[in-house]
Every structure is written in structure tokens, then in C-alpha cells.
Design a protein around this motif. Sequence first.
Motif, short mmCIF file in Angstrom:
data_model
loop_
_atom_site.label_atom_id
_atom_site.label_comp_id
_atom_site.label_asym_id
_atom_site.label_seq_id
_atom_site.Cartn_x
_atom_site.Cartn_y
_atom_site.Cartn_z
N VAL A 94 53.08 12.30 19.47
CA VAL A 94 51.80 11.60 19.58
C VAL A 94 50.82 12.19 18.58
CG1 VAL A 94 52.14 10.98 21.99
CG2 VAL A 94 51.01 13.12 21.45
N ARG A 95 50.03 11.34 17.97
CA ARG A 95 48.99 11.74 17.04
C ARG A 95 47.76 10.88 17.33
NH1 ARG A 95 52.13 15.17 16.38
NH2 ARG A 95 53.10 15.98 14.48
N ASN A 96 46.68 11.51 17.79
CA ASN A 96 45.45 10.79 18.10
C ASN A 96 45.74 9.62 19.04
OD1 ASN A 96 42.72 10.09 18.00
ND2 ASN A 96 42.97 8.82 16.18
N LEU A 147 47.74 9.23 25.51
CA LEU A 147 48.78 9.72 26.41
C LEU A 147 49.57 10.85 25.75
CD1 LEU A 147 50.22 6.38 27.87
CD2 LEU A 147 48.45 7.86 28.84
N THR A 148 50.08 11.76 26.58
CA THR A 148 50.95 12.82 26.08
C THR A 148 52.37 12.31 25.99
OG1 THR A 148 51.48 13.67 28.27
CG2 THR A 148 49.49 14.54 27.22
N VAL A 149 53.24 13.10 25.36
CA VAL A 149 54.66 12.73 25.28
C VAL A 149 55.26 12.61 26.67
CG1 VAL A 149 56.94 13.51 24.53
CG2 VAL A 149 54.98 13.74 22.98
N SER A 150 54.97 13.58 27.53
CA SER A 150 55.55 13.55 28.88
C SER A 150 55.05 12.34 29.67
CB SER A 150 55.23 14.85 29.63
OG SER A 150 53.83 15.04 29.76
N GLU A 151 53.80 11.97 29.47
CA GLU A 151 53.26 10.79 30.17
C GLU A 151 53.93 9.51 29.69
OE1 GLU A 151 48.73 12.34 31.23
OE2 GLU A 151 49.14 11.41 29.27
N THR A 155 50.35 6.44 18.01
CA THR A 155 49.16 6.83 17.27
C THR A 155 48.12 5.72 17.29
OG1 THR A 155 48.43 7.80 15.17
CG2 THR A 155 49.99 5.97 15.03
#
Length: 417
Positions: A368-370, A373-377, A395
Motif C-alpha cells: 500500500v502507498r498512500n 487500508l493496511t495490507v492486513s486489512e 494507492t
Amino acid sequence: MTMTVPTEATWDFIEANLEADVRRLALSKAPQNVDLKAALVQIAGRQVAVSKLPSWAAVPRLLYPVHLSMEQCTSQAVAGYKAALVREWMTDTPAFRFADLTGGFGVDCVFLSSGCGACHYNEMNAGLCGIAAVNFPLLGRSEIRITNGEASAFLEQMGPDSLDLVYLDPARRDASGHKLVSIADCSPDVAAMQSRLLEVSPRVLVKLSPMLDISKVLGELSCVSRVMAIAVEGECKELLVFLERGFEHEPLVQAVGLDGSGIPGPVLSATVSEERNSPLSMDADGTLLAPGNCLYEPDAAVMKSGLFHTLSNRWNVAQVGPDSHLFVSSEPVSGFPGRVFRIERVVPFDKRHAGAFFSEIGKANIAVRNFPLTVSELRQRFKVSDGGSHYVFATTSGTSRQKVLIDANRGQVPFTT
């Protein structure tokens, strides 16, 4: 830390078990006259050194410290690169007088002082000093002077201009692992002792944690001629800060990525004002974010340096969106410091499109960039497992700030760096 030199029986056991499973050995009964605890430390240490310090691992009966010290010590790849930087920096003083005030396992001390006129190793941990006393002669560096004490105490014994280069690697004060906020969170506090350091030596080299913010480092230290972020195989390992007595110009901020052998990629370099005034190309309307075009993910050292304007200008690539720090181009560029991908498709991030996309691919390497949500989400919401051939970047695109998923592929990019 205490230092135990193995007996002959223990050395025989160590040498017979250099590739053994240490955890399994720990559960076994020690042979007669064998110090199993000392043997396990040496076997585990050498096993780390085989990949991290291969030239040292090849030296018979070199002593290794406990696992934490081995994990924290500089790798041969980084130490060798830093040694080259030091030789370049000290060209006007080839037989320079060198002191490492926080010697540790001694890796930086040995590499950085190669070819110097005189070398001091100082370390507050008596056990590490004992290890250095055994190892330096085995490494062909018996001339290195070893002292045990605080860095500040060592400095107090030195007169003005008694050294040509001083090196420090401050340790985190907070043993609990909390995020570092400033140089004062490290020991020794280089900011508090910098005047004395620059009195004793006209040049000071400081290794800092990559967790520290470069702008804050520049605000806390004076006479900084440059700050370099160094990454190895995509992971930022350290900030290297060069101090020069009387330096009053704007410092350079630099970023470099090394491969596993220590071979550097291109060095990105600019002053803060040059970075600020350099043009940043932006894919404002999302035209370049299209299938078949190239997507670039900057190396961790570049990410740390913040030199995104300089990066965009030097390689003629456009940033995907404000603060996204992903770049695109219609044609491949050579030597980009980071990973290069071919864009397969761009998916709008909404419930219908994203759900169908993730359901189709099943698994992906996600970054993820800007993005909100997070990767885990993302993995949890869309039931996506890790791995596979898909690289998905979540992104924000263009000046419209549209949330998108970029499906990219490395395997079809012949110019991957």
C-alpha cells in the motif's frame, strides 16, 4: 556479557558441529570436558557469519558474541561499502588516525580502518573487548589498540586534533524497542558530545538507525556535510552521517541500494533545496497508469531519503499521485533504483470492482502507498492469501485522488533491476 575462550575439547566439538542444528544440540548431553553453552554460542555465531560476514567465517577459531550482538553487527556488504566511502573521504589523509568509540563486535572498526596509520577500538562492554583482543590478531590486525570504557571517557583522554576520523554507532537507549524519536534516544548522545568530537577530530562519521528522521537529524547535528541512507536488498539498514569541522554549507542527502554482495546501484544525491526546487512530474490525469506501461517502486533507501523530486527528474518518470511514491512511464528506463513492473491492469477500488478482482486472483503480493487500508486489512476484507505472481499496489492516483489497485507483473519485464 562475559567472554569465555573455548578449551581444546570444546573447540573440537565446535568444529565437528559447525553445521549442526543448534536447538537440537542444546538438548543433547555435552561430551566430557566440553562447555556446551560456550560451544552453542560459537556455532550459532559462525552460522550467522557464513552469510553475513563470509570472510570472517572463513577464519578458524574466530570468537563470536551472543546472538543479539551478531544480529546487530554490520554486514560485510555494508561495511565494505562504507570502507570505500571512508577511503574516498580521507584521500587527503591516507595514513589517517582512526578511532571507533563504540566498537561492538569490531566489524566496522576493522573494515573502516583498513590502511590507516593508527587505529583505536573502544567498547564499554568488557566481554566484547575480550573477543576483539582474540579476533584482531587472527584477522591480521594485531596493531589495533583496545580500550574498555565509555565513549565520553575515551574522548576526555584525547587532545585536540589527536585523531583524523572518529566513528560512532550509538545504541538505542530504550531496550523495549520503542520507536526512536531523536539522537538523544541513543547512547552515546552524539548531539550532546559533537563539539568535543569535532575538537578531537576534524571528521566524524556516525551510523544511525534508519528509524530516525533525516530532517530531525539535520536539525540536531551541526557541521553535517552529508547524510546517506543505505539499503541492502531492499531493506534500509542505516543512516550514515558525515560531520566536518567548520562545514557551513547545505548538506547533501544521498540514497544508495546495495545488492547482497555489497555492489552499489546508482547513488541518488541532492541538497534539501535542490530537492525542493527540482521538478516533480505527476501523472495528474492517470494517462500513464495504464496496461503495458512501466511501474516503479523506489528502493528503501530512496524512500528514506525523500528525494522523490530528484528521482523523478533524473529518470524522467512520473509520480502516480500526490504522496503515492510510485512512479510510471510509457517506456522502460535503465538503472532505476528500485523494483520495476509491467502494469497488467488498473482496477478502481470500490466494492464491486475490487471484490471481483481479488476473487479472481485469489492470492497476491500486496503493498500500500498512500492508501486508507493496511495490507492486513485488505487481505482480511477480500480474503486474499499471500504470494503468487500478482503484485498488487493499492494507492491513490492522480490529482483526483482516486483509490485504485494496480495489478503488476515482474516476470514479464526484461529490464527488471
